[in-house]
Design a protein around this motif. Structure first.
Motif, PDB file in Angstrom:
ATOM      1  N   SER A 286       0.831  -1.207   0.000  1.00 16.18           N
ATOM      2  CA  SER A 286       0.000   0.000   0.000  1.00 16.18           C
ATOM      3  C   SER A 286       0.863   1.254   0.000  1.00 16.18           C
ATOM      4  O   SER A 286       0.501   2.272  -0.611  1.00 16.18           O
TER       5      SER A 286
ATOM      6  N   GLU B  46       1.759   1.816  -3.510  1.00 16.96           N
ATOM      7  CA  GLU B  46       0.605   1.708  -4.420  1.00 16.96           C
ATOM      8  C   GLU B  46       0.869   0.706  -5.560  1.00 16.96           C
ATOM      9  O   GLU B  46       0.799   1.035  -6.737  1.00 16.96           O
TER      10      GLU B  46
ATOM     11  N   ASP C  79       1.792  -5.326   2.971  1.00 20.29           N
ATOM     12  CA  ASP C  79       2.152  -3.972   3.390  1.00 20.29           C
ATOM     13  C   ASP C  79       3.381  -3.979   4.287  1.00 20.29           C
ATOM     14  O   ASP C  79       3.767  -5.012   4.848  1.00 20.29           O
TER      15      ASP C  79
ATOM     16  N   HIS D 135      -0.566  -3.198   9.256  1.00 19.27           N
ATOM     17  CA  HIS D 135      -1.457  -2.860   8.141  1.00 19.27           C
ATOM     18  C   HIS D 135      -2.153  -4.112   7.598  1.00 19.27           C
ATOM     19  O   HIS D 135      -2.879  -4.750   8.337  1.00 19.27           O
TER      20      HIS D 135
ATOM     21  N   TYR E  45      -8.859  -7.574   1.062  1.00 17.74           N
ATOM     22  CA  TYR E  45      -7.822  -6.920   1.856  1.00 17.74           C
ATOM     23  C   TYR E  45      -7.959  -7.429   3.284  1.00 17.74           C
ATOM     24  O   TYR E  45      -8.948  -7.163   3.970  1.00 17.74           O
TER      25      TYR E  45
ATOM     26  N   THR F 211      -6.515  -7.846   7.197  1.00 19.81           N
ATOM     27  CA  THR F 211      -5.705  -7.144   8.188  1.00 19.81           C
ATOM     28  C   THR F 211      -5.488  -8.048   9.397  1.00 19.81           C
ATOM     29  O   THR F 211      -5.932  -9.199   9.420  1.00 19.81           O
TER      30      THR F 211
ATOM     31  N   ILE G  61      -8.057   2.389  12.268  1.00 24.53           N
ATOM     32  CA  ILE G  61      -7.266   2.581  11.049  1.00 24.53           C
ATOM     33  C   ILE G  61      -6.035   3.409  11.381  1.00 24.53           C
ATOM     34  O   ILE G  61      -6.126   4.461  12.013  1.00 24.53           O
TER      35      ILE G  61
ATOM     36  N   LYS H 265      -3.414   6.031  10.845  1.00 28.83           N
ATOM     37  CA  LYS H 265      -3.477   7.278  10.081  1.00 28.83           C
ATOM     38  C   LYS H 265      -2.096   7.811   9.707  1.00 28.83           C
ATOM     39  O   LYS H 265      -1.960   8.969   9.346  1.00 28.83           O
TER      40      LYS H 265
ATOM     41  N   LYS I  25      -0.522   5.188   2.150  1.00 22.05           N
ATOM     42  CA  LYS I  25      -1.462   5.743   1.183  1.00 22.05           C
ATOM     43  C   LYS I  25      -2.685   4.837   1.093  1.00 22.05           C
ATOM     44  O   LYS I  25      -2.578   3.680   0.747  1.00 22.05           O
ATOM     45  N   ARG I  26      -3.841   5.395   1.400  1.00 23.17           N
ATOM     46  CA  ARG I  26      -5.063   4.602   1.442  1.00 23.17           C
ATOM     47  C   ARG I  26      -6.041   5.026   0.349  1.00 23.17           C
ATOM     48  O   ARG I  26      -7.243   4.849   0.476  1.00 23.17           O
TER      49      ARG I  26
ATOM     50  N   ASN J 193      -8.156   2.093  -0.889  1.00 26.64           N
ATOM     51  CA  ASN J 193      -9.250   1.746   0.010  1.00 26.64           C
ATOM     52  C   ASN J 193     -10.385   2.765  -0.084  1.00 26.64           C
ATOM     53  O   ASN J 193     -11.572   2.418   0.036  1.00 26.64           O
TER      54      ASN J 193
ATOM     55  N   GLN K 216     -11.874  -1.085   7.313  1.00 32.12           N
ATOM     56  CA  GLN K 216     -10.536  -1.267   6.773  1.00 32.12           C
ATOM     57  C   GLN K 216     -10.446  -2.485   5.861  1.00 32.12           C
ATOM     58  O   GLN K 216     -10.087  -2.376   4.701  1.00 32.12           O
TER      59      GLN K 216
END
Length: 577
Positions: free
Chosen positions: A418, A421, A442, A462, A485, A487, A513, A515, A520-521, A524, A563
């Motif tokens: 992530s 990207e 991640d 992540h 995805y 987690t 989540i 922050k 980079k989200r 999502n 998430q």
């Protein structure tokens, strides 16, 4: 750190004795550090059975080279290495110019370097890399970026300063695992150590400490990170050995050219002059080359094997013969893995190389859209910043059709996911592979793999992005598949027949989540919007990306947990192809 090889020449014996004294002092230091700030084991996830730990890179760890990762107030001894330094002096340059690796330097190029050294004076002779770069750039702006890889790295290696503490002993990077601010990395290291102990207890039920081997072959300079990894796993509760297995050693053993090890390091691994900075480690590698049975015995004795980050192509060549066939070392490890006698972990390149499918070797998602996905040799990583000569664009996605080491049989693997990207590059590459499954891990996160039960689960900060049943059609050129995805706490089983995940279990408890700005989200957020609108069409310039949930149930899960998700359709339609 254990060094069990006993070379049969006296000079090395003195060095090993010095290293022993240094190691004892370092162990005492580490024990004091651990006593003052104990690792938060209460937060470590319960131990479960797994055979592979595939880390996405970026394992945040407090060390003297990464003080920004330490809790405020953390203190290292004066002997701790804080940075690599370089000696830009007339005498250092004259010595470097005599090395064959710099024979291609022209007289004007040598004059530029000598002029830069004159500007520094005696006080500025020992420089950080940035100061070294700036000093040369002040004389000739593009001098270093215009050098080819061989000359550039040889110059750095030849001018790196020893930072000697005493005769034969140089400063080491010091680690304080327990003083790491972000404890996810420490927990991942501890979890790997616990799993290695479980493997050992299958044979020795009363065992208290596992034996973990670290192979640092992914790095151009495999000697640089020895101290980091041995200290990390020692502090996590293991006995640790460093195995000097890299592409140079593999070639020397196969070709019976142990006397050519320094030349092979330069030609294959890409480093020079390492015996000056790492006399004990290079002597150990020389000894193991002469007596490779000692290497094979170590591989038969260890409970865990950990592969570092860097370049997965270097890791692969460390385990293959020069003819690209599995080496005896690889045969031993694969057999022990099949018998579930060992746990294998890796980070970044160490994860990417585990695949049995196509092995990604470079490129970006934007490069995949622009240039495609190419079965070709990747250009140098320096191509993005230097004017290198390559037929392959710097950002084009490249891969090896022969795959990696074959530890992970379920699909293509990718890392730093992530954060960089890489969804599009993995999606396109997995569609070309035989398996049609792709796993993107991640940073500061690990995918745990139970090979016996075909089960995967996630731990860390992540998540892991999975694309399944991916395929490509030609008219128009498009890629389609289903994505998930997962987690921390999520798990699933891999169905190799349908090339998909099933029995997906998403942890029901609400998750916070992260922050952090470095994560980079955007992807999502696109999924969230698809749930609101029923479908999300994203214009990527060279392509259109379509995201569509299979049902409202998937979107309800996202609303509850915010998430992770499962069973989201994805299609990528390329334009002008």
């Amino acid at each position: 750190m254990k060094i069990s090889i006993k070379p049969n020449f006296s000079a090395l014996s003195c060095l090993l004795f010095s290293l022993l004294i240094s190691t004892l002092l370092l162990s005492l230091y580490s024990s004091m550090a651990l006593a003052s700030t104990a690792v938060n084991t209460d937060a470590t996830p319960p131990v479960q059975t797994f055979d592979l730990m595939m880390v996405g890179g970026g394992l945040v760890t407090c060390s003297s080279l990464s003080r920004q990762n330490c809790v405020p107030g953390s203190q290292f001894t004066a002997d701790a290495k804080q940075t690599s330094v370089y000696r830009l002096t007339h005498s250092a340059l004259e010595r470097a110019f005599k090395h064959p690796s710099l024979s291609g330097l022209t007289a004007p190029q040598k004059a530029i370097l000598l002029h830069a050294s004159q500007q520094q004076g005696v006080a500025g002779s020992s420089l950080s890399y940035q100061a070294f770069y700036d000093a040369i750039s002040a004389v000739e702006k593009d001098f270093l970026t215009d050098l080819n890889d061989q000359v550039y790295y040889a110059l750095l290696d030849l001018l790196e300063d020893e930072q000697a503490i005493t005769s034969g002993i140089n400063r080491q990077e010091h680690v304080m695992l327990s003083a790491t601010q972000n404890q996810y990395g420490a927990q991942i290291f501890s979890l790997f150590t616990q799993q290695a102990l479980l493997k050992k207890q299958q044979r020795q039920p009363q065992a208290k400490r596992p034996l973990i081997a670290v192979v640092t072959a992914s790095a151009r300079d495999p000697f640089e990170s020895i101290d980091f990894y041995t200290q990390v796993f020692e502090q996590a509760g293991a006995d640790v050995i460093w195995l000097p297995l890299d592409s140079a050693l593999q070639a020397a053993i196969a070709q019976q050219q142990c006397d050519q090890l320094p030349a092979l390091r330069e030609k294959i691994q890409g480093n020079v002059d390492r015996a000056r900075l790492y006399p004990v480690a290079t002597a150990l590698q020389q000894s193991m080359c002469v007596s490779p049975d000692s290497l094979y015995q170590q591989l038969l004795n260890i409970d865990g094997l950990f592969l570092n980050g860097g370049d997965q192509r270097l890791t692969l060549s460390a385990w293959l013969t020069p003819q690209k066939k599995p080496s005896k070392a690889l045969d031993i490890i694969k057999k022990r893995l099949q018998q579930h006698q060992i746990v294998i972990g890796g980070t970044s390149a160490g994860t990417a190389v585990m695949t049995a499918q196509y092995m990604v070797t470079g490129g970006t998602s934007h490069g995949a859209l622009t240039y495609g996905v190419l079965a070709a040799e990747a250009p140098s990583e320096r191509c993005e910043e230097s004017h290198c000569q390559s037929d392959i664009p710097a950002t084009a996605v490249t891969y090896s059709t022969a795959g990696g080491l074959g530890f992970f049989p379920f699909g293509v693997t990718d890392t730093h996911f992530s954060q960089r990207e890489r969804q599009v590059r993995l999606f396109m590459l997995s569609a070309l592979s035989e398996n049609k499954l792709g796993f993107g891990v991640d940073e500061n996160t690990a995918l745990l793999v139970d090979l016996r039960n075909h089960k995967v689960s996630v731990v860390g900060e992540h998540g892991v992005w999975v694309v399944e049943q991916s395929h490509v059609t030609q008219t128009p050129l498009s890629y389609s598949g289903v994505m998930h995805y997962l987690t921390a706490g999520d798990n699933a089983k891999v169905d190799e027949v349908t090339q998909s995940l099933n029995h997906i279990q998403l942890l029901s408890a609400d998750k916070t989540i992260n922050k952090q700005a470095d994560v980079k989200r955007e992807f999502n957020a696109w999924v969230d919007k698809a749930c609101v609108d029923g479908q999300n069409d994203i214009d990527l310039g060279q392509a259109k990306l379509i995201i569509k949930p299979q049902s409202q149930q998937e979107c309800d899960q996202i609303k509850r947990n915010g998430q992770h998700y499962q069973n989201i359709n994805i299609q990528l339609i390329l334009v002008n192809h």
